[in-house]
Design a protein around this motif. Structure first.
Motif, short mmCIF file in Angstrom:
data_model
loop_
_atom_site.label_atom_id
_atom_site.label_comp_id
_atom_site.label_asym_id
_atom_site.label_seq_id
_atom_site.Cartn_x
_atom_site.Cartn_y
_atom_site.Cartn_z
N LEU A 197 -28.84 -31.79 -9.10
CA LEU A 197 -27.91 -31.96 -8.56
C LEU A 197 -28.53 -33.56 -8.33
CD1 LEU A 197 -29.14 -29.49 -5.46
CD2 LEU A 197 -26.96 -29.66 -7.14
N MET A 198 -27.32 -34.57 -9.21
CA MET A 198 -27.73 -35.80 -8.83
C MET A 198 -26.94 -37.06 -7.81
SD MET A 198 -29.19 -35.87 -12.07
CE MET A 198 -28.72 -37.51 -12.76
N THR A 199 -27.93 -37.22 -7.62
CA THR A 199 -27.05 -38.71 -6.46
C THR A 199 -27.40 -40.07 -6.51
OG1 THR A 199 -28.82 -38.19 -4.93
CG2 THR A 199 -27.55 -36.41 -4.86
N GLU A 200 -26.91 -40.81 -6.29
CA GLU A 200 -26.82 -42.02 -5.78
C GLU A 200 -28.73 -42.11 -4.67
OE1 GLU A 200 -24.39 -44.38 -3.83
OE2 GLU A 200 -22.89 -44.29 -5.55
N TYR A 201 -29.49 -43.51 -4.54
CA TYR A 201 -30.57 -43.14 -3.68
C TYR A 201 -29.94 -42.72 -2.39
CZ TYR A 201 -33.91 -44.83 -7.21
OH TYR A 201 -34.70 -44.50 -8.81
N LYS A 202 -29.19 -44.18 -1.99
CA LYS A 202 -28.80 -44.20 -0.49
C LYS A 202 -27.78 -42.74 0.07
CE LYS A 202 -26.64 -46.99 2.38
NZ LYS A 202 -25.71 -48.44 2.59
N LEU A 203 -28.38 -41.56 0.76
CA LEU A 203 -28.23 -40.94 1.40
C LEU A 203 -28.11 -40.82 2.58
CD1 LEU A 203 -29.91 -38.46 -1.40
CD2 LEU A 203 -27.33 -38.84 -1.12
N SER A 204 -27.24 -39.99 3.27
CA SER A 204 -26.74 -40.12 5.56
C SER A 204 -27.85 -38.99 4.84
CB SER A 204 -25.50 -39.80 5.40
OG SER A 204 -25.08 -37.55 4.33
N LYS A 205 -27.66 -38.67 6.47
CA LYS A 205 -28.74 -37.31 7.03
C LYS A 205 -28.81 -36.53 6.82
CE LYS A 205 -30.79 -36.80 11.31
NZ LYS A 205 -30.39 -36.74 12.79
N ASP A 206 -27.34 -35.94 6.92
CA ASP A 206 -26.51 -34.68 6.35
C ASP A 206 -26.98 -34.32 5.20
OD1 ASP A 206 -26.28 -34.44 8.89
OD2 ASP A 206 -23.74 -34.22 8.68
N ALA A 207 -26.30 -35.28 4.04
CA ALA A 207 -26.18 -35.22 2.43
C ALA A 207 -27.78 -34.56 2.40
CB ALA A 207 -25.61 -36.17 2.03
N ARG A 208 -29.00 -35.29 2.55
CA ARG A 208 -30.28 -35.14 2.35
C ARG A 208 -30.36 -33.66 2.39
NH1 ARG A 208 -33.27 -38.74 0.51
NH2 ARG A 208 -32.50 -40.02 0.49
#
Ligand code: ADP
Ligand code: MG
Length: 699
Positions: free
Chosen positions: A592-603
């Motif tokens: 799963l590739m993501t950016e650093y900045k994540l919302s609480k739900d996304a995390r």
């Protein structure tokens, strides 16, 4: 239903001069009953002081007591704001004002003890409260309404005095008049057994609770009631179907035995066997089956559907399978055709894009009985599609398929309603199934085929990309294939498309030595098919795609699933995508590739994916995150229009209510016992009201 509750609000003395009409227009309140059922959406607890050190992110509004230790004015112009530090023995919290700074600076002073009321938000690692209510603390002051209901109201309503407080006083005035007309709709013995308060007390306390505890009791009572009557209704429907419609008796198992002995491609799991036994019990019972089959991605629902079809075909009946999309229908058709061919059975696929001549031939062969198994889309529901003797329908669905649509399938065999097996694409939580599919019996495949290695899932940031690419290269060199998936969200289609193309270029540059496929929604079906075939034949090693592959071909040799911008996907979609790998004997991976900045739900979504492969567990988290309305499988379901209960949060009450309803139906189907008088009376009134009056829920 007492006419009192149907009284139009225009007759209420406090609602003259167009106010009643405004309530109807802005918040759908028309009658006294509607107003009494207009529950507060939250409450302000001013009964107890919180310790500042105990504030958590979950807290809504809190009452605090402490001293102001510091006051500052920061910023200039528009950004000018005032901050103050409020401190008690347990910690400190920042208060912030953006407006009315002069007034605040006059009223708020250092060293004075204040009582402060407001909503804390986490800002960095500290809590602050914007525009709190601040009052000099006075130990002798008695709070007039310590636990306050807050009602929704529109701007127009506020202007006319119908703000939260205004609505509260209307209800306060109306309640005592309503009480004598309000009838208890649950039997005494249930109130006793489940420790529920009376309806009258509940209605009083949902509006004006004296304490959080009073509120909890009121909520519990009203939630139980709401869920109980829904469950009673669902279970009655289920029982009606069983009692009133004979099912075709599908006893002969010769065909199944032949399949088991000669053509079964693998040993069935115990869960598959158990589910097939459950289906067979129904099929031979003489009752019509209405069953929900739940199983995780890859748990092997297809073969169960096929064996169920054999039950019908082996008893001189026909079977059909209906899928939500053409791609899925094709996929099912291709999968089932392999089995059907081995058994010498005839099978066809009918979708919106079937040619006229082909259609005509299918129609004819269905009528003559020559065609044993028909796979297709909603095209199957059309009236021209008539069977000689339809015995079983399998519905593979993404969306709730209502009773009305099921009835269309029943009608295809007027003599015996066909047995119905509904399969969900991804698991849905038990409690949700109980409500949305509450009129169906449930079978669960809770075991994956043996030898499957659990997929390993990791979460990586952009900084880890070269490491990920290195891993991909090594896997391909070992002979594996790789999916790289990009999100496609309708609102930002152009941007997503650009993302996909940029990604494709980057991948092509990074892996010049490997042939690469790309598939996306803008391609023609033939082009898509061509690329998918190349990937299936392992001519290409990497498949770059949007989510179209979610329902695409089955490629057992693909062992790595990379999901780009994984934070943009919902949980069940991530899980579904992950299910594309792990189908062969090799160890599979999901990255799963993501950016650093994540919302609480996304995390939380990403953590859940990394933590578990279990679709049921994932669906529980999904339900809590998104609420029931957004989960796949529930969209068209009216049963989720709940007034007070919440399927995600009130699972315990729901289970109690369902169990209770089931017991009552088993014991007293027609509700004729004297102790069920209240229930029967209530239902009869509700039916008379045509279910239209919202008041019917409660009176
Ligand atoms: P789903 O429940 O997601 O529809 P499928 O029916 O597509 O799952 O099955 C997934 C894969 O597992 C298929 O390739 C199927 O052939 C295989 N499979 C199903 N049951 C078994 C089993 N008992 N043993 C081994 N493989 C199985
Ligand atoms: Mg499937």
């Amino acid at each position: 239903m007492h006419p009192f509750f149907d009284t139009p609000l225009s007759q209420f003395p406090l609602l003259q001069g167009g106010k009643a009409a405004l309530l109807g227009k802005d918040v759908n309140l028309f009658t006294y009953g509607d107003l009494l059922l207009y529950f507060p959406f939250r409450y302000e607890d001013r009964t107890t002081f919180y310790d500042i050190g105990e504030i958590t992110e979950e807290d809504n509004y809190v009452l605090l007591k402490g001293q102001i230790t510091q006051i500052d004015t920061v910023g200039t112009g528009e950004k000018r704001r005032m901050t103050a530090i409020l401190q008690d023995d347990t910690g400190e919290v920042e208060l912030v004002w953006f407006k009315g700074l002069e007034y605040v600076s006059r009223t708020v002073q250092k060293g004075v003890t204040y009582s402060v009321f407001g909503k804390p938000t986490l800002y960095g690692k500290k809590f602050n409260i914007a525009h709190p209510e601040v009052e000099v603390f006075n130990p002798n002051k008695v709070q007039e309404q310590a636990f306050m209901p807050i009602y929704n109201s529109s701007e127009k309503m506020k202007k006319r005095g119908l703000d939260s407080r205004g609505i509260g006083s209307l209800i306060k005035r109306l309640l005592p008049q309503a009480m004598p007309h309000l009838q208890e709709n649950l039997p005494m013995y249930l109130l006793d057994r489940y420790k529920l308060i009376s309806k009258q007390t509940a209605l009083q306390n949902i509006h004006f609770p004296k304490s959080p505890q009073h509120l909890r009791h009121a909520e519990r009572r009203l939630k139980f009631e709401e869920l109980f009557f829904i469950q009673l209704n669902l279970l009655q429907q289920q029982k009606d179907l069983k009692d009133k419609h004979n099912g075709m008796v599908l006893k002969n198992t010769q065909l199944i035995t032949e399949f088991y002995n000669n053509h079964l491609p693998f040993a069935l799991t115990n869960a598959q066997k158990r589910v097939l036994r459950e289906i067979y019990e129904d099929a031979k019972s003489g009752n019509q089956m209405n069953r929900l089959l739940q199983g995780d991605v890859g748990s092997g629902k297809t073969i169960v559907a096929f064996v169920a079809a054999l039950m019908a075909i082996g008893n001189d009946a026909q079977a059909c399978l209906m899928a939500p999309t053409e791609i899925l229908a094709d996929q099912h058709y291709n999968g089932l055709k392999v089995f059907a061919d081995k058994m010498g059975l005839s099978i066809a696929c009918l979708t919106g894009s079937s040619k006229t001549a082909e259609r005509r031939m299918i129609h004819e062969k269905l009528l003559s009985g020559e065609l044993h198994l028909l796979v297709g889309t909603h095209a199957l529901l059309e009236d021209v599609v008539q069977f000689k003797n339809l015995g079983l329908c399998v519905i593979d669905e993404q969306h709730r398929f209502g009773v009305a649509q099921r009835a269309k399938l029943w009608a295809k065999n007027p003599q015996f309603y066909p047995h119905i097996l509904v399969m969900t694409a991804t698991p849905i939580p038990r409690t949700l199934a109980m409500t949305v599919y509450g009129d169906l019996d449930v079978s669960v495949i809770d075991e994956l085929p043996a030898g499957r290695k659990p997929i390993k899932t990791v979460h990586k940031y952009e900084a880890g990309r070269s490491e990920v690419f290195g891993f991909i290269r090594r896997e391909i060199e070992k002979g594996r294939q790789v999916y790289i998936v990009y999100p496609l969200i309708e609102e930002s289609e152009a941007m997503d498309y650009k993302n996909l193309m940029d990604g494709y270029e980057a991948v092509s540059r990074a892996f010049p030595e490997f042939p690469i496929s790309i598939v996306h929604g803008k391609m023609k079906p033939a082009e898509k098919d061509y690329e998918m075939q190349r990937f299936l034949k392992a001519e290409t090693k990497i498949m770059v795609a949007t989510t179209v592959i979610e329902v695409g071909v089955n490629v057992p040799n693909a062992s790595v699933m990379v999901i780009e911008n994984a934070e943009k996907f919902g949980l069940s979609q991530l899980h579904q995508l992950r299910g594309r790998v792990g189908r062969g004997a090799e160890q599979s991976y999901c990255i799963l590739m993501t950016e650093y900045k994540l919302s609480k739900d996304a995390r939380l979504r990403l953590e859940t994916m990394v933590r578990t492969n279990n679709g049921f567990e994932i669906s529980e988290v999904d339900l809590k995150l998104r609420g029931p309305g957004d989960l796949s499988g529930t969209q068209q379901s009216g049963v989720l229009d709940l007034k007070i209960a919440d399927i995600a949060k009130d699972q315990a009450v729901l289970q109690e209510a369902r169990k209770c309803a089931a017991e009552i139906i088993a014991k007293d189907r027609e509700l004729l016992l004297p102790e069920h008088e209240a229930i029967r009376h209530y239902i009869a009134q509700r039916q008379r009201g045509n279910g239209q009056l919202k008041w019917s829920l409660i009176s």
